[in-house]
Write a protein that holds these residues in place. Structure first.
Motif, PDB file in Angstrom:
ATOM      1  N   SER A  23      53.874  88.507  54.579  1.00 36.63           N
ATOM      2  CA  SER A  23      52.780  87.383  54.405  1.00 36.63           C
ATOM      3  C   SER A  23      52.992  86.206  55.193  1.00 36.63           C
ATOM      4  CB  SER A  23      52.627  87.053  52.827  1.00 36.63           C
ATOM      5  OG  SER A  23      53.751  86.072  52.299  1.00 36.63           O
ATOM      6  N   SER A  24      52.599  84.934  54.972  1.00 29.19           N
ATOM      7  CA  SER A  24      52.774  83.660  55.144  1.00 29.19           C
ATOM      8  C   SER A  24      54.079  83.179  54.667  1.00 29.19           C
ATOM      9  CB  SER A  24      51.712  82.669  55.199  1.00 29.19           C
ATOM     10  OG  SER A  24      50.681  83.051  55.832  1.00 29.19           O
ATOM     11  N   PRO A  25      54.569  82.312  55.013  1.00 28.61           N
ATOM     12  CA  PRO A  25      55.624  81.518  53.954  1.00 28.61           C
ATOM     13  C   PRO A  25      54.734  81.060  52.687  1.00 28.61           C
ATOM     14  CG  PRO A  25      55.885  80.767  56.416  1.00 28.61           C
ATOM     15  CD  PRO A  25      54.393  81.368  56.192  1.00 28.61           C
ATOM     16  N   GLY A  26      55.435  81.326  51.692  1.00 26.88           N
ATOM     17  CA  GLY A  26      55.122  80.666  50.407  1.00 26.88           C
ATOM     18  C   GLY A  26      53.928  81.314  49.923  1.00 26.88           C
ATOM     19  N   SER A  27      53.420  82.626  50.101  1.00 24.37           N
ATOM     20  CA  SER A  27      52.332  83.023  49.664  1.00 24.37           C
ATOM     21  C   SER A  27      52.660  84.027  48.467  1.00 24.37           C
ATOM     22  CB  SER A  27      51.567  84.156  50.658  1.00 24.37           C
ATOM     23  OG  SER A  27      51.321  83.631  51.860  1.00 24.37           O
ATOM     24  N   GLY A  28      53.986  84.068  48.145  1.00 22.47           N
ATOM     25  CA  GLY A  28      54.277  84.670  46.757  1.00 22.47           C
ATOM     26  C   GLY A  28      54.825  85.940  47.010  1.00 22.47           C
ATOM     27  N   ILE A  82      61.209  96.103  51.353  1.00 22.35           N
ATOM     28  CA  ILE A  82      61.346  95.039  52.131  1.00 22.35           C
ATOM     29  C   ILE A  82      60.523  93.685  52.096  1.00 22.35           C
ATOM     30  CG2 ILE A  82      61.673  94.392  54.622  1.00 22.35           C
ATOM     31  CD1 ILE A  82      61.716  97.413  54.974  1.00 22.35           C
ATOM     32  N   GLU A  83      61.323  92.497  51.953  1.00 19.14           N
ATOM     33  CA  GLU A  83      60.442  91.294  51.832  1.00 19.14           C
ATOM     34  C   GLU A  83      60.697  90.641  53.237  1.00 19.14           C
ATOM     35  OE1 GLU A  83      60.214  86.611  50.549  1.00 19.14           O
ATOM     36  OE2 GLU A  83      61.046  87.885  49.004  1.00 19.14           O
ATOM     37  N   ASN A  84      59.804  90.778  54.094  1.00 19.03           N
ATOM     38  CA  ASN A  84      59.928  90.663  55.418  1.00 19.03           C
ATOM     39  C   ASN A  84      59.774  89.031  55.508  1.00 19.03           C
ATOM     40  OD1 ASN A  84      59.673  90.665  58.471  1.00 19.03           O
ATOM     41  ND2 ASN A  84      58.719  92.820  58.142  1.00 19.03           N
ATOM     42  N   ASN A 139      46.575  86.869  46.403  1.00 18.36           N
ATOM     43  CA  ASN A 139      47.377  86.278  45.430  1.00 18.36           C
ATOM     44  C   ASN A 139      46.937  84.783  44.871  1.00 18.36           C
ATOM     45  OD1 ASN A 139      49.720  86.068  43.408  1.00 18.36           O
ATOM     46  ND2 ASN A 139      51.016  85.048  44.810  1.00 18.36           N
ATOM     47  N   LYS A 140      47.692  84.375  43.815  1.00 15.03           N
ATOM     48  CA  LYS A 140      47.358  82.867  43.316  1.00 15.03           C
ATOM     49  C   LYS A 140      45.908  82.956  42.999  1.00 15.03           C
ATOM     50  CE  LYS A 140      51.010  80.978  46.260  1.00 15.03           C
ATOM     51  NZ  LYS A 140      51.596  79.813  46.995  1.00 15.03           N
ATOM     52  N   ILE A 141      45.289  83.894  42.575  1.00 13.84           N
ATOM     53  CA  ILE A 141      43.734  83.655  41.981  1.00 13.84           C
ATOM     54  C   ILE A 141      43.546  82.640  40.776  1.00 13.84           C
ATOM     55  CG2 ILE A 141      43.171  86.253  42.728  1.00 13.84           C
ATOM     56  CD1 ILE A 141      43.469  87.206  40.033  1.00 13.84           C
ATOM     57  N   SER A 169      47.537  87.315  40.017  1.00 15.85           N
ATOM     58  CA  SER A 169      48.209  86.126  40.035  1.00 15.85           C
ATOM     59  C   SER A 169      49.559  86.415  39.551  1.00 15.85           C
ATOM     60  CB  SER A 169      47.559  85.231  38.912  1.00 15.85           C
ATOM     61  OG  SER A 169      48.354  84.000  38.910  1.00 15.85           O
ATOM     62  N   CYS A 170      50.749  85.988  40.420  1.00 12.73           N
ATOM     63  CA  CYS A 170      51.926  86.345  39.943  1.00 12.73           C
ATOM     64  C   CYS A 170      52.434  85.245  39.150  1.00 12.73           C
ATOM     65  CB  CYS A 170      52.904  86.132  41.191  1.00 12.73           C
ATOM     66  SG  CYS A 170      52.840  87.636  42.280  1.00 12.73           S
ATOM     67  N   LYS A 171      51.619  84.256  38.886  1.00  5.61           N
ATOM     68  CA  LYS A 171      51.900  83.167  37.741  1.00  5.61           C
ATOM     69  C   LYS A 171      51.411  83.632  36.376  1.00  5.61           C
ATOM     70  CE  LYS A 171      51.046  78.273  36.970  1.00  5.61           C
ATOM     71  NZ  LYS A 171      50.663  76.890  37.210  1.00  5.61           N
ATOM     72  N   LEU A 226      64.734  74.996  53.244  1.00  9.36           N
ATOM     73  CA  LEU A 226      66.005  75.660  53.320  1.00  9.36           C
ATOM     74  C   LEU A 226      65.935  76.970  54.098  1.00  9.36           C
ATOM     75  CD1 LEU A 226      66.597  75.736  49.526  1.00  9.36           C
ATOM     76  CD2 LEU A 226      67.630  74.300  51.171  1.00  9.36           C
ATOM     77  N   LYS A 227      64.667  77.581  54.069  1.00 12.99           N
ATOM     78  CA  LYS A 227      64.320  78.947  54.799  1.00 12.99           C
ATOM     79  C   LYS A 227      63.823  78.732  56.091  1.00 12.99           C
ATOM     80  CE  LYS A 227      63.124  81.045  50.543  1.00 12.99           C
ATOM     81  NZ  LYS A 227      61.903  81.367  49.690  1.00 12.99           N
ATOM     82  N   TYR A 228      63.353  77.516  56.794  1.00  8.72           N
ATOM     83  CA  TYR A 228      62.934  77.449  57.866  1.00  8.72           C
ATOM     84  C   TYR A 228      63.355  76.099  58.501  1.00  8.72           C
ATOM     85  CZ  TYR A 228      59.619  81.234  56.039  1.00  8.72           C
ATOM     86  OH  TYR A 228      59.338  82.147  55.463  1.00  8.72           O
TER      87      TYR A 228
HETATM   88  N1  LIG Z   1      49.791  79.133  41.220  1.00 10.22           N
HETATM   89  C1  LIG Z   1      50.363  80.149  41.612  1.00 10.22           C
HETATM   90  N2  LIG Z   1      51.800  80.009  42.244  1.00 10.22           N
HETATM   91  C2  LIG Z   1      52.296  80.889  42.516  1.00 10.22           C
HETATM   92  C3  LIG Z   1      51.867  82.200  42.485  1.00 10.22           C
HETATM   93  N3  LIG Z   1      52.740  83.312  43.004  1.00 10.22           N
HETATM   94  C4  LIG Z   1      53.659  82.401  43.731  1.00 10.22           C
HETATM   95  N4  LIG Z   1      53.412  81.078  43.370  1.00 10.22           N
HETATM   96  C5  LIG Z   1      54.326  80.073  43.938  1.00 10.22           C
HETATM   97  O1  LIG Z   1      54.278  79.921  45.186  1.00 10.22           O
HETATM   98  C6  LIG Z   1      55.494  79.430  45.658  1.00 10.22           C
HETATM   99  C7  LIG Z   1      55.976  80.215  46.914  1.00 10.22           C
HETATM  100  O2  LIG Z   1      56.183  81.556  45.918  1.00 10.22           O
HETATM  101  P1  LIG Z   1      57.241  82.492  46.701  1.00 10.22           P
HETATM  102  O3  LIG Z   1      57.217  83.898  45.813  1.00 10.22           O
HETATM  103  O4  LIG Z   1      58.468  81.911  47.060  1.00 10.22           O
HETATM  104  O5  LIG Z   1      56.669  82.964  48.086  1.00 10.22           O
HETATM  105  P2  LIG Z   1      57.266  83.563  49.309  1.00 10.22           P
HETATM  106  O6  LIG Z   1      56.079  84.241  50.073  1.00 10.22           O
HETATM  107  O7  LIG Z   1      58.363  84.496  48.780  1.00 10.22           O
HETATM  108  O8  LIG Z   1      57.903  82.651  50.420  1.00 10.22           O
HETATM  109  P3  LIG Z   1      58.808  82.726  51.571  1.00 10.22           P
HETATM  110  O9  LIG Z   1      59.982  83.952  51.177  1.00 10.22           O
HETATM  111  O10 LIG Z   1      59.590  81.314  51.453  1.00 10.22           O
HETATM  112  O11 LIG Z   1      58.187  83.005  52.746  1.00 10.22           O
HETATM  113  C8  LIG Z   1      56.319  79.177  44.453  1.00 10.22           C
HETATM  114  O12 LIG Z   1      56.187  77.679  44.057  1.00 10.22           O
HETATM  115  C9  LIG Z   1      55.675  80.105  43.302  1.00 10.22           C
HETATM  116  O13 LIG Z   1      55.860  79.469  42.133  1.00 10.22           O
HETATM  117  C10 LIG Z   1      50.449  82.620  41.695  1.00 10.22           C
HETATM  118  O14 LIG Z   1      50.102  83.597  41.485  1.00 10.22           O
HETATM  119  N5  LIG Z   1      49.878  81.287  41.338  1.00 10.22           N
END
Ligand SMILES: Nc1nc2c(ncn2[C@@H]2O[C@H](COP(=O)(O)OP(=O)(O)OP(=O)(O)O)[C@@H](O)[C@H]2O)c(=O)[nH]1
Ligand SMILES: Nc1nc2c(ncn2[C@@H]2O[C@H](COP(=O)(O)OP(=O)(O)OP(=O)(O)O)[C@@H](O)[C@H]2O)c(=O)[nH]1
Ligand SMILES: [Mg+2]
Ligand SMILES: [Mg+2]
Ligand SMILES: [Zn+2]
Ligand SMILES: [Zn+2]
Lengths: 212, 212
Positions: A30-35, A109-111, A157-159, A190-192, B142-144
């Motif tokens: 996924s993109s950076p920070g997608s979860g 694998i987390e790419n 994700n993040k619905i 939603s992982c949250k 930190l990661k990029y």
């Molecule tokens: N609101 C919300 N935030 C989420 C959800 N899933 C993840 N996040 C938030 O999104 C941010 C990034 O989540 P990560 O799980 O670190 O994402 P990642 O894809 O592993 O990021 P990188 O490894 O850095 O590329 C964090 O602040 C999480 O708490 C979700 O379902 N809802």
């Protein structure tokens, strides 16, 4: 292109080796920070009582994600690419050498966070999964078609953001993705909040059972 | 690395050529969906009465962003890389050949959505800008690290989500970014509500005036 051809051969070799050891491997992109890491944590918690799980964390730099995952009590190997924008079969092979395959059923694998290159390099996984998160917008399938077209499953994700991101049209995303990849499975989570995670875990368990 | 060295030389050439024509160029980078196009639109609306603006849109595929930008009445060239994960000086040179530099003061490059590779390839721009959006999380520096360390300015976008994304620590992001790049300018904005956009436009106007 010769480099991709060699990588494909190595990846096929890894796939066979893993199957021989009774290990199913998933490549999560996924993109950076997608979860990705958040989904890895949710997946581990949902399945650890039924499957012995290991994780390969790929990042340009930092050990943050491997440390986070290791807290769940699973073996985690961190690959640091030092700038290289994707993982490939050579790197995954090295990570596998550092793991006890006999003691594992399932490897995630987390790419590297990147919607472009990781799709071009076969990691030897049996399943390619990707995440699109609601804040990124619903036109990503148009602009980054390769990854959407070669994944077996897409998690939206993040619905929980949907009530805020009124410009994200979930049906339109599904339409655009299925135009590229009619056979893909799409699961909203939603992982949250945990919404949709049970459905993801059940689907994944079935895939692993069929695949091994 | 020879390829990077040649690219740097080409980029230096472009920078000189643009300066000679009185054109200031900014390279805008971020992950997919962080708000590059939204920021381009906000920037055009804030500055079009004072500067003649042109845009170079870079994507793997699709003309969506160039079309969106063209609706603002500015010349927009779409580069489609067909899979290549970043823009480089050669591609930018071709785009510039398609533009009337004598009729422009300021060119914005919207680079491919990618937090990894674009930082490694000098586009010939006079200013490197990047966006980190709140939903992506505060550990991205930190990661990029490379992109954060070589940009002149960082915009933290989607700050309207702060009330909802309570795990995003803005002070911590700034601390992490300044550890990598003490001289960087950091501006918090929301392309959705317009918050911070005046501050961004003023800072940018000054940079352009100094730079030309
Ligand atoms: N609101 C919300 N935030 C989420 C959800 N899933 C993840 N996040 C938030 O999104 C941010 C990034 O989540 P990560 O799980 O670190 O994402 P990642 O894809 O592993 O990021 P990188 O490894 O850095 O590329 C964090 O602040 C999480 O708490 C979700 O379902 N809802
Ligand atoms: N809530 C909120 N949403 C925003 C903001 N800025 C942009 N967005 C939304 O984020 C999504 C992506 O915005 P874009 O401007 O297309 O992002 P981008 O970086 O150009 O995306 P790519 O070109 O596809 O890599 C869209 O749905 C925008 O409406 C903001 O400040 N707040
Ligand atoms: Mg992660
Ligand atoms: Mg865009
Ligand atoms: Zn790449
Ligand atoms: Zn690249």
């Amino acid at each position: 292109e010769e480099i991709l051809g060699d990588n494909r051969e190595l990846a096929d070799g890894l796939r066979k080796r893993l199957k021989g050891s009774g290990v199913f491997m998933m490549n999560l992109m996924s993109s950076p920070g997608s979860g990705k890491t958040s989904l890895v944590l949710r997946t581990i918690r949902a399945l650890k009582n039924e499957l012995k799980i290991g994780v390969i964390e790929g990042d340009i730099d930092s050990v943050v994600d491997a440390e986070t995952v290791a807290k769940e009590g699973v073996p985690a190997v961190q690959l640091r690419t030092g700038g290289f924008c994707h993982l490939d079969a050579t790197m995954i092979g090295k990570a596998l050498d550092a793991m006890d395959l006999a003691a594992l059923d399932f490897i995630i694998i987390e790419n590297v966070g990147n919607l472009v290159c990781p799709a071009e390099f076969d990691t030897g996984a049996h399943l390619n999964a990707m995440i699109l998160s609601v804040p990124e917008g619903d036109d990503k399938p148009l602009k980054y078609p390769l990854m959407f077209s070669l994944c077996n499953v897409l998690l939206i994700n993040k619905i929980d953001y949907l009530k805020y991101a009124s410009d994200f049209n979930t049906d339109l995303v599904k339409e655009r993705v299925r135009a590229l990849n009619p056979g893909i499975t799409i699961i909203e989570v939603s992982c949250k909040t945990g919404e949709g995670i049970d459905r993801w875990a059940d689907w994944l368990k079935n895939r692993i059972r069929e695949g091994r």
